[in-house]
Design an enzyme around this catalytic site. Sequence first.
Site, PDB file in Angstrom:
ATOM      1  CG  HIS A 184      -5.104  -1.665  -1.107  1.00 55.07           C
ATOM      2  ND1 HIS A 184      -5.471  -0.569  -0.365  1.00 55.07           N
ATOM      3  CD2 HIS A 184      -6.073  -2.593  -0.893  1.00 55.07           C
ATOM      4  CE1 HIS A 184      -6.612  -0.838   0.263  1.00 55.07           C
ATOM      5  NE2 HIS A 184      -6.996  -2.059  -0.037  1.00 55.07           N
ATOM      6  CG  HIS A 195      -1.698  -1.039   1.619  1.00 55.41           C
ATOM      7  ND1 HIS A 195      -3.064  -1.001   1.444  1.00 55.41           N
ATOM      8  CD2 HIS A 195      -1.438  -2.248   2.170  1.00 55.41           C
ATOM      9  CE1 HIS A 195      -3.606  -2.135   1.866  1.00 55.41           C
ATOM     10  NE2 HIS A 195      -2.633  -2.905   2.312  1.00 55.41           N
ATOM     11  CG  ASP A 218      -3.131   1.932  -1.855  1.00 56.48           C
ATOM     12  OD1 ASP A 218      -4.281   1.644  -2.219  1.00 56.48           O
ATOM     13  OD2 ASP A 218      -2.616   1.461  -0.831  1.00 56.48           O
ATOM     14  CD  GLU A 242      -1.053   1.450   4.312  1.00 56.66           C
ATOM     15  OE1 GLU A 242      -0.710   2.166   3.357  1.00 56.66           O
ATOM     16  OE2 GLU A 242      -2.225   1.109   4.548  1.00 56.66           O
TER      17      GLU A 242
HETATM   18 ZN   LIG Z   1      -4.045   0.653   0.550  1.00 55.22          ZN
END
Ligand SMILES: [Zn+2]
Length: 197
Positions: free
Chosen positions: A158, A40, A168, A122
């Site tokens: 993602h 992400h 993303d 992330e």
């Molecule tokens: Zn995401």
Amino acid sequence: MSAKAQAIDGEGWLLGARRVQSPNFDDRPLHASIDLLVVHSISLPPGEFGGNAILELFTNTLDCSSHPAFEDLAPLRVSAHFLIRRDGETVQFVSCLKRAWHAGVSAFEGRERCNDFSVGIELEGIDSDIFTNAQYDALIGVSAALTARFPIFAVAAHSEIAPSRKTDPGPGFDWQKLLDSAPTLRRMRSPLGGAKS
Ligand SMILES: [Zn+2]
């Protein structure tokens, strides 16, 4: 790439990572295999790096009245296992043995609810820009530790597991950089066939 090998401890935490525990997790389904990485990107406010807002969002302590961009975030209860900041600092919020709430409604090669069987990472950033070398180095180290510990065989964006909702980490993410250093991982097959790059 860091020469220091990293490892996941018996409780599912990455040794050496900064730990900021999130309440936003629950148990994975019984016998769920942990076999997918989901990449992400996030920044709060979007495009601003280095503040505490992501950590606050993932720990339900973000003051959503403090910035117009935060207004829609108030009802969210979200997390990820890891956040890799622009300088490569790795923050872990949820044990990899638990289900973090990062993917939402999603499917990977026909299997729904990717949170059940994935680890969410992330990268601090926006999906219209590139990521830093320090972030790739950290991501490669985390991925190596994860694949050594869990039967992870694939990695997906993602945007690929939730294509109608998410964009993303975006086209600025260099898949080859990760895959060259993680030879056991493969990209997901897109619904249309063939991995996009
Ligand atoms: Zn995401």
